[in-house]
Motif scaffolding. Structure first.
Motif, PDB file in Angstrom:
ATOM      1  N   PHE A  60      28.596 -15.016  35.265  1.00 29.45           N
ATOM      2  CA  PHE A  60      27.728 -14.190  34.429  1.00 29.45           C
ATOM      3  C   PHE A  60      26.761 -15.085  33.672  1.00 29.45           C
ATOM      4  O   PHE A  60      27.155 -16.064  33.053  1.00 29.45           O
ATOM      5  CB  PHE A  60      28.567 -13.382  33.450  1.00 29.45           C
ATOM      6  CG  PHE A  60      27.756 -12.599  32.469  1.00 29.45           C
ATOM      7  CD1 PHE A  60      26.915 -11.597  32.911  1.00 29.45           C
ATOM      8  CD2 PHE A  60      27.819 -12.868  31.117  1.00 29.45           C
ATOM      9  CE1 PHE A  60      26.175 -10.864  32.016  1.00 29.45           C
ATOM     10  CE2 PHE A  60      27.079 -12.142  30.221  1.00 29.45           C
ATOM     11  CZ  PHE A  60      26.248 -11.139  30.671  1.00 29.45           C
ATOM     12  N   LEU A  61      25.482 -14.746  33.714  1.00 26.48           N
ATOM     13  CA  LEU A  61      24.437 -15.491  33.029  1.00 26.48           C
ATOM     14  C   LEU A  61      24.347 -16.927  33.533  1.00 26.48           C
ATOM     15  O   LEU A  61      24.189 -17.876  32.776  1.00 26.48           O
ATOM     16  CB  LEU A  61      24.645 -15.489  31.508  1.00 26.48           C
ATOM     17  CG  LEU A  61      24.565 -14.104  30.868  1.00 26.48           C
ATOM     18  CD1 LEU A  61      24.913 -14.202  29.396  1.00 26.48           C
ATOM     19  CD2 LEU A  61      23.189 -13.503  31.055  1.00 26.48           C
ATOM     20  N   GLY A  62      24.478 -17.091  34.832  1.00 26.45           N
ATOM     21  CA  GLY A  62      24.224 -18.395  35.421  1.00 26.45           C
ATOM     22  C   GLY A  62      22.726 -18.606  35.538  1.00 26.45           C
ATOM     23  O   GLY A  62      21.921 -17.956  34.870  1.00 26.45           O
ATOM     24  N   LEU A  86      31.227  -7.824  33.144  1.00 25.09           N
ATOM     25  CA  LEU A  86      31.438  -8.418  31.829  1.00 25.09           C
ATOM     26  C   LEU A  86      30.606  -7.758  30.732  1.00 25.09           C
ATOM     27  O   LEU A  86      31.159  -7.327  29.722  1.00 25.09           O
ATOM     28  CB  LEU A  86      31.193  -9.928  31.880  1.00 25.09           C
ATOM     29  CG  LEU A  86      31.661 -10.708  30.649  1.00 25.09           C
ATOM     30  CD1 LEU A  86      32.146 -12.088  31.045  1.00 25.09           C
ATOM     31  CD2 LEU A  86      30.552 -10.838  29.630  1.00 25.09           C
ATOM     32  N   PRO A  87      29.276  -7.661  30.878  1.00 25.89           N
ATOM     33  CA  PRO A  87      28.519  -7.028  29.793  1.00 25.89           C
ATOM     34  C   PRO A  87      28.849  -5.555  29.606  1.00 25.89           C
ATOM     35  O   PRO A  87      28.819  -5.055  28.479  1.00 25.89           O
ATOM     36  CB  PRO A  87      27.056  -7.227  30.218  1.00 25.89           C
ATOM     37  CG  PRO A  87      27.103  -7.420  31.689  1.00 25.89           C
ATOM     38  CD  PRO A  87      28.387  -8.138  31.960  1.00 25.89           C
ATOM     39  N   ILE A  88      29.190  -4.853  30.687  1.00 32.91           N
ATOM     40  CA  ILE A  88      29.523  -3.434  30.562  1.00 32.91           C
ATOM     41  C   ILE A  88      30.827  -3.253  29.793  1.00 32.91           C
ATOM     42  O   ILE A  88      30.912  -2.465  28.842  1.00 32.91           O
ATOM     43  CB  ILE A  88      29.596  -2.766  31.944  1.00 32.91           C
ATOM     44  CG1 ILE A  88      28.196  -2.652  32.565  1.00 32.91           C
ATOM     45  CG2 ILE A  88      30.241  -1.387  31.851  1.00 32.91           C
ATOM     46  CD1 ILE A  88      28.182  -2.089  33.968  1.00 32.91           C
ATOM     47  N   VAL A  89      31.857  -4.008  30.181  1.00 30.95           N
ATOM     48  CA  VAL A  89      33.148  -3.901  29.491  1.00 30.95           C
ATOM     49  C   VAL A  89      33.013  -4.339  28.036  1.00 30.95           C
ATOM     50  O   VAL A  89      33.526  -3.688  27.120  1.00 30.95           O
ATOM     51  CB  VAL A  89      34.213  -4.743  30.223  1.00 30.95           C
ATOM     52  CG1 VAL A  89      35.506  -4.787  29.404  1.00 30.95           C
ATOM     53  CG2 VAL A  89      34.483  -4.171  31.605  1.00 30.95           C
ATOM     54  N   ALA A  90      32.296  -5.448  27.805  1.00 28.09           N
ATOM     55  CA  ALA A  90      32.119  -5.939  26.439  1.00 28.09           C
ATOM     56  C   ALA A  90      31.382  -4.923  25.579  1.00 28.09           C
ATOM     57  O   ALA A  90      31.772  -4.662  24.433  1.00 28.09           O
ATOM     58  CB  ALA A  90      31.363  -7.262  26.455  1.00 28.09           C
ATOM     59  N   ALA A  91      30.310  -4.334  26.119  1.00 31.37           N
ATOM     60  CA  ALA A  91      29.536  -3.364  25.351  1.00 31.37           C
ATOM     61  C   ALA A  91      30.332  -2.097  25.093  1.00 31.37           C
ATOM     62  O   ALA A  91      30.298  -1.545  23.987  1.00 31.37           O
ATOM     63  CB  ALA A  91      28.230  -3.029  26.086  1.00 31.37           C
ATOM     64  N   LEU A  92      31.067  -1.609  26.100  1.00 29.82           N
ATOM     65  CA  LEU A  92      31.864  -0.393  25.920  1.00 29.82           C
ATOM     66  C   LEU A  92      32.951  -0.605  24.868  1.00 29.82           C
ATOM     67  O   LEU A  92      33.182   0.255  24.016  1.00 29.82           O
ATOM     68  CB  LEU A  92      32.481   0.035  27.250  1.00 29.82           C
ATOM     69  CG  LEU A  92      31.504   0.573  28.311  1.00 29.82           C
ATOM     70  CD1 LEU A  92      32.242   0.890  29.601  1.00 29.82           C
ATOM     71  CD2 LEU A  92      30.777   1.808  27.795  1.00 29.82           C
ATOM     72  N   LEU A 149      21.143 -10.447  24.721  1.00 26.67           N
ATOM     73  CA  LEU A 149      20.143  -9.526  25.251  1.00 26.67           C
ATOM     74  C   LEU A 149      20.743  -8.598  26.301  1.00 26.67           C
ATOM     75  O   LEU A 149      20.520  -7.386  26.286  1.00 26.67           O
ATOM     76  CB  LEU A 149      18.970 -10.310  25.844  1.00 26.67           C
ATOM     77  CG  LEU A 149      17.803  -9.474  26.381  1.00 26.67           C
ATOM     78  CD1 LEU A 149      17.145  -8.692  25.260  1.00 26.67           C
ATOM     79  CD2 LEU A 149      16.778 -10.362  27.066  1.00 26.67           C
ATOM     80  N   THR A 150      21.528  -9.164  27.226  1.00 26.53           N
ATOM     81  CA  THR A 150      22.125  -8.352  28.286  1.00 26.53           C
ATOM     82  C   THR A 150      23.135  -7.366  27.714  1.00 26.53           C
ATOM     83  O   THR A 150      23.216  -6.212  28.138  1.00 26.53           O
ATOM     84  CB  THR A 150      22.801  -9.252  29.332  1.00 26.53           C
ATOM     85  OG1 THR A 150      21.879 -10.255  29.754  1.00 26.53           O
ATOM     86  CG2 THR A 150      23.251  -8.447  30.527  1.00 26.53           C
ATOM     87  N   LEU A 151      23.915  -7.820  26.744  1.00 28.84           N
ATOM     88  CA  LEU A 151      24.871  -6.938  26.079  1.00 28.84           C
ATOM     89  C   LEU A 151      24.156  -5.761  25.430  1.00 28.84           C
ATOM     90  O   LEU A 151      24.608  -4.613  25.492  1.00 28.84           O
ATOM     91  CB  LEU A 151      25.650  -7.723  25.028  1.00 28.84           C
ATOM     92  CG  LEU A 151      26.703  -6.963  24.225  1.00 28.84           C
ATOM     93  CD1 LEU A 151      27.915  -6.676  25.091  1.00 28.84           C
ATOM     94  CD2 LEU A 151      27.114  -7.768  23.004  1.00 28.84           C
ATOM     95  N   ALA A 152      22.997  -6.029  24.825  1.00 27.87           N
ATOM     96  CA  ALA A 152      22.254  -4.985  24.122  1.00 27.87           C
ATOM     97  C   ALA A 152      21.699  -3.939  25.077  1.00 27.87           C
ATOM     98  O   ALA A 152      21.519  -2.776  24.694  1.00 27.87           O
ATOM     99  CB  ALA A 152      21.121  -5.600  23.314  1.00 27.87           C
ATOM    100  N   VAL A 153      21.390  -4.335  26.315  1.00 25.52           N
ATOM    101  CA  VAL A 153      20.886  -3.367  27.294  1.00 25.52           C
ATOM    102  C   VAL A 153      21.918  -2.266  27.516  1.00 25.52           C
ATOM    103  O   VAL A 153      21.600  -1.073  27.489  1.00 25.52           O
ATOM    104  CB  VAL A 153      20.550  -4.078  28.621  1.00 25.52           C
ATOM    105  CG1 VAL A 153      20.245  -3.063  29.714  1.00 25.52           C
ATOM    106  CG2 VAL A 153      19.354  -5.006  28.443  1.00 25.52           C
ATOM    107  N   VAL A 154      23.169  -2.670  27.724  1.00 24.37           N
ATOM    108  CA  VAL A 154      24.241  -1.685  27.933  1.00 24.37           C
ATOM    109  C   VAL A 154      24.511  -0.917  26.646  1.00 24.37           C
ATOM    110  O   VAL A 154      24.758   0.299  26.663  1.00 24.37           O
ATOM    111  CB  VAL A 154      25.515  -2.389  28.431  1.00 24.37           C
ATOM    112  CG1 VAL A 154      26.603  -1.368  28.741  1.00 24.37           C
ATOM    113  CG2 VAL A 154      25.212  -3.208  29.675  1.00 24.37           C
TER     114      VAL A 154
END
Length: 442
Positions: free
Chosen positions: A12-14, A113-119, A174-179
């Motif tokens: 993630f975020l490579g 990862l970002p979806i689970v983290a954001a949820l 930034l990616t976390l905020a999108v979700v």
């Protein structure tokens, strides 16, 4: 050359493709500046509302104008929340569409990862709020208030404190905020609607279908899309659904991949985002903050925040719930899915960013207004949002600053050249390569 093993875990975020890196960098620069403008607007609102001229603030916020015949005779405050903020959500919709089509969310492995983290970052604050009001006998109406993260504010704080943090920290946020934005949009659409007008909503749906067909057949020209977009927005508002939903719906419809056969160099979504993002970050969101953050800060108001269950639930949800939810969600996704963090990120970095995500301002204030229409209750919720965001920002500032010091020390060690031969000493003394420090070593 050995082919990629499909069983390998996605990083993630490579290293991102160049076009996406350009998009992320551009978004970060604009959002950071927009966050600083937003901060200035919030400070002006707070000062204005707590001076002898506070009556002028209230009078301006309550001033009405518009077209009554079209059901659009709104106050200045409502124009900022229902109208200008739709631009913010339109840009968010475009950003989400791009991530789904060409970005980090296009494959399940990288999206996990970002979806689970954001949820988790939305569910835990809501749970803390509900537990607090249940214990105190309060109203559950504000369960969604502490769910949202204000990405502009968070990026602004990160930009002010950061000089040596890895770029993956900004990309993570930034990616976390999108979700997170998508979750807030769905919450507003599903739970904060009233007095639905089926005819108006049907008209808005027809308008969206026409908008899609125009995109599908490659019709160009702003004179088609701007009037149609305004009509969709007005019909959505009159239909009883918060008008910001129209913005994100249009953003999701806009194409985010250029039609090479038609000779397009940039897609309609990219062009719209290029034009509207400065308006969103520099005008729409700050004006919303100006008319939403004007809370009378007094001893009775602050005491209500800590003695009433609803505002206390918001403070705890933002300051504690977001941290626990995002950090735990990130760990669980990395532990039990094929996604993993960029090796440049340490878990201490993730924790600092999870605390930073507790800054809930723009969308939190909006949901607070929708959940508590009573002016007195709304004042208490606004104060709790500001206080919770301030606590999160203060703690995050300490953590981010500490991480920045550690990374700066590593950078100085890796670039030390005591013999002044132009080659860092780390390459001459048999020391491990710079950049190979494991996250746990930081």
């Amino acid at each position: 050359m050995r082919g990629a093993d499909p069983r390998e875990r996605s990083v993630f975020l490579g290293l991102l493709p160049w076009p996406e890196r350009v998009q992320v960098a551009r978004a970060l620069r604009t959002e950071t500046v927009g966050g600083l403008v937003l901060l200035v607007a919030a400070v002006i609102a707070l000062v204005w509302a707590n001076t002898p001229w506070s009556d002028s603030y209230e009078a301006l916020s309550d001033a009405h104008f518009g077209i009554p015949a079209l059901g659009l005779d709104l106050s200045v405050e409502h124009w900022s929340s229902e109208g200008l903020l739709a631009i913010f959500f339109l840009v968010a919709g475009i950003e989400l569409k791009r991530e789904l089509v060409t970005g980090q969310l296009r494959t399940p492995a990288t999206a996990a990862l970002p979806i689970v983290a954001a949820l988790c970052g939305m569910a835990v604050p809501a749970g803390i709020y509900l537990a607090t009001v249940a214990a105190g006998g309060g109203s559950a109406e504000g369960w969604a208030v502490p769910m949202a993260t204000d990405i502009a504010f968070a990026l602004a704080v990160l930009a002010v404190l950061n000089t040596h943090l890895p770029s993956a920290t900004r990309a993570f946020l930034l990616t976390l905020a999108v979700v997170d934005d998508l979750g807030a949009i769905l919450v507003i659409a599903l739970f904060f609607t009233s007095d639905l007008n089926p005819a108006a909503l049907g008209g808005a749906a027809v308008g969206l279908v026409v908008f899609y067909l125009l995109q599908r057949f490659g019709v160009r020209g702003w004179w088609w899309y701007v009037p149609l977009g305004l009509a969709i927005w007005a019909l959505t508002y009159n239909g009883g659904v918060h008008a910001t939903v129209a913005g994100v719906a249009i953003g999701l419809i806009l194409r985010c991949a250029p039609d090479r056969k038609a000779g397009e160099k940039t897609s309609p979504g990219e062009r719209a985002e290029h034009l509207l993002r400065p308006v969103s970050a520099g005008v729409a969101v700050p004006l919303f903050a100006l008319f939403a953050a004007g809370v009378s800060v007094s001893a009775p108001t602050l005491s209500e925040v800590f003695t009433r269950p609803e505002p206390l639930g918001v403070v705890l949800g933002l300051a504690i719930g977001k941290t626990v939810g995002i950090f735990a969600g990130t760990y669980l996704a990395a532990r039990f899915t094929r996604a993993q963090l960029n090796p440049d990120l340490a878990w201490a970095d993730v924790f600092a960013l999870a605390v930073l995500a507790g800054i809930g301002f723009t969308v939190a204030l909006l949901i607070g207004e929708l959940a508590f229409p009573d002016p007195v209750e709304a004042e208490h919720i606004k104060a709790s949002v500001l206080l919770g965001s301030l606590l999160a920002a203060g703690l995050a500032a300490l953590l981010v600053k500490r991480r920045n010091v550690i990374y700066r020390r590593l950078w100085e060690e890796e670039d030390l050249d005591e013999d002044a031969d132009g080659l860092p000493d780390i390459y001459q003394h048999g020391t491990d390569d710079p950049g190979t420090h494991a996250p746990g070593e930081r």
